[in-house]
Scaffold this motif. Sequence first.
Motif, short mmCIF file in Angstrom:
data_model
loop_
_atom_site.label_atom_id
_atom_site.label_comp_id
_atom_site.label_asym_id
_atom_site.label_seq_id
_atom_site.Cartn_x
_atom_site.Cartn_y
_atom_site.Cartn_z
N SER A 76 10.89 16.49 -10.05
CA SER A 76 10.09 17.41 -9.25
C SER A 76 8.66 16.91 -9.04
O SER A 76 7.88 17.49 -8.31
N LYS A 77 8.31 15.79 -9.70
CA LYS A 77 6.94 15.25 -9.58
C LYS A 77 6.85 14.28 -8.40
O LYS A 77 7.66 13.37 -8.29
N VAL A 78 5.86 14.53 -7.53
CA VAL A 78 5.64 13.66 -6.38
C VAL A 78 4.25 13.06 -6.49
O VAL A 78 3.26 13.79 -6.63
N LEU A 79 4.18 11.75 -6.45
CA LEU A 79 2.93 11.02 -6.52
C LEU A 79 2.75 10.31 -5.19
O LEU A 79 3.62 9.55 -4.78
N SER A 80 1.65 10.60 -4.49
CA SER A 80 1.44 10.00 -3.17
C SER A 80 0.06 9.36 -3.10
O SER A 80 -0.93 9.98 -3.46
N ASN A 81 0.02 8.12 -2.67
CA ASN A 81 -1.24 7.38 -2.52
C ASN A 81 -1.28 6.69 -1.17
O ASN A 81 -0.26 6.16 -0.72
N THR A 82 -2.45 6.72 -0.53
CA THR A 82 -2.66 5.95 0.69
C THR A 82 -3.81 5.00 0.43
O THR A 82 -4.77 5.33 -0.28
N PHE A 83 -3.70 3.79 0.97
CA PHE A 83 -4.77 2.81 0.77
C PHE A 83 -4.74 1.77 1.87
O PHE A 83 -3.74 1.61 2.58
N THR A 84 -5.88 1.09 2.02
CA THR A 84 -6.01 -0.02 2.95
C THR A 84 -6.35 -1.25 2.12
O THR A 84 -7.24 -1.21 1.27
N ILE A 85 -5.64 -2.33 2.38
CA ILE A 85 -5.83 -3.57 1.63
C ILE A 85 -7.31 -3.98 1.66
O ILE A 85 -7.93 -3.99 2.72
N GLY A 86 -7.85 -4.28 0.48
CA GLY A 86 -9.22 -4.79 0.38
C GLY A 86 -10.31 -3.73 0.40
O GLY A 86 -11.48 -4.06 0.26
N GLN A 87 -9.95 -2.44 0.56
CA GLN A 87 -10.96 -1.38 0.60
C GLN A 87 -10.82 -0.48 -0.62
O GLN A 87 -9.70 -0.12 -1.00
N GLU A 88 -11.95 -0.09 -1.20
CA GLU A 88 -11.91 0.81 -2.36
C GLU A 88 -11.36 2.16 -1.94
O GLU A 88 -11.70 2.69 -0.89
N THR A 89 -10.49 2.71 -2.76
CA THR A 89 -9.88 4.00 -2.47
C THR A 89 -9.62 4.73 -3.78
O THR A 89 -9.65 4.12 -4.85
N GLU A 90 -9.35 6.01 -3.69
CA GLU A 90 -9.01 6.79 -4.88
C GLU A 90 -7.49 6.86 -4.98
O GLU A 90 -6.82 7.26 -4.03
N LEU A 91 -6.96 6.44 -6.12
CA LEU A 91 -5.51 6.40 -6.34
C LEU A 91 -5.17 7.31 -7.51
O LEU A 91 -5.90 7.35 -8.50
N GLU A 92 -4.04 8.00 -7.39
CA GLU A 92 -3.57 8.85 -8.49
C GLU A 92 -2.67 8.02 -9.39
O GLU A 92 -1.77 7.33 -8.93
N THR A 93 -2.91 8.11 -10.71
CA THR A 93 -2.10 7.36 -11.67
C THR A 93 -0.89 8.21 -12.08
O THR A 93 -0.78 9.38 -11.70
N MET A 94 -0.02 7.61 -12.91
CA MET A 94 1.18 8.31 -13.38
C MET A 94 0.84 9.53 -14.23
O MET A 94 1.65 10.42 -14.38
N THR A 95 -0.38 9.53 -14.80
CA THR A 95 -0.78 10.67 -15.63
C THR A 95 -1.44 11.77 -14.80
O THR A 95 -1.83 12.80 -15.32
N GLY A 96 -1.58 11.54 -13.48
CA GLY A 96 -2.18 12.54 -12.60
C GLY A 96 -3.68 12.35 -12.44
O GLY A 96 -4.32 13.06 -11.67
N GLU A 97 -4.24 11.38 -13.14
CA GLU A 97 -5.67 11.11 -13.05
C GLU A 97 -5.98 10.36 -11.75
O GLU A 97 -5.21 9.54 -11.30
N LYS A 98 -7.13 10.68 -11.15
CA LYS A 98 -7.55 9.98 -9.93
C LYS A 98 -8.57 8.92 -10.31
O LYS A 98 -9.55 9.20 -10.99
N VAL A 99 -8.31 7.68 -9.88
CA VAL A 99 -9.13 6.53 -10.25
C VAL A 99 -9.41 5.69 -9.01
O VAL A 99 -8.54 5.51 -8.17
#
Length: 127
Positions: free
Chosen positions: A56-79
């Motif tokens: 039931s857990k959905v993890l979704s990340n969007t990013f552009t190569i070479g650009q800093e972005t905020e990503l959600e980790t497996m623990t739910g933390e945003k980094v």
Amino acid sequence: MSFSGKYQLESQENFELFMKAMGLPDDLIQKGKDIKSISEIEESGDHFKVTITTGSKVLSNTFTIGQETELETMTGEKVKGVVQREGNKLKVCLKGIESLTELVDGNTIVNTMTLGNIVYKRTSKRI
């Protein structure tokens, strides 16, 4: 080769050890170890959207190569992190965890995450 597509987890190595090192509680580790997650990757030029569904857990990340972005980790933390591309490999380092996702052939993705001396390897096949 394009990463775009849907992939189902086929095998994993060192899951429990890696998750424990990340600080996940034992009950979540036990629940998650036998679930075959589905990864959906949309690639458009240098822009990616990656959605991983595990039960039931959905993890979704969007990013552009070479650009800093905020990503959600497996623990739910945003980094914040920067994803780099080297041919058929995507690399990012988040909070001391090195993640390398490689498109081995048209139907197989291998994701290797390294935390200290623990290496967690996931192999997924296109569905």
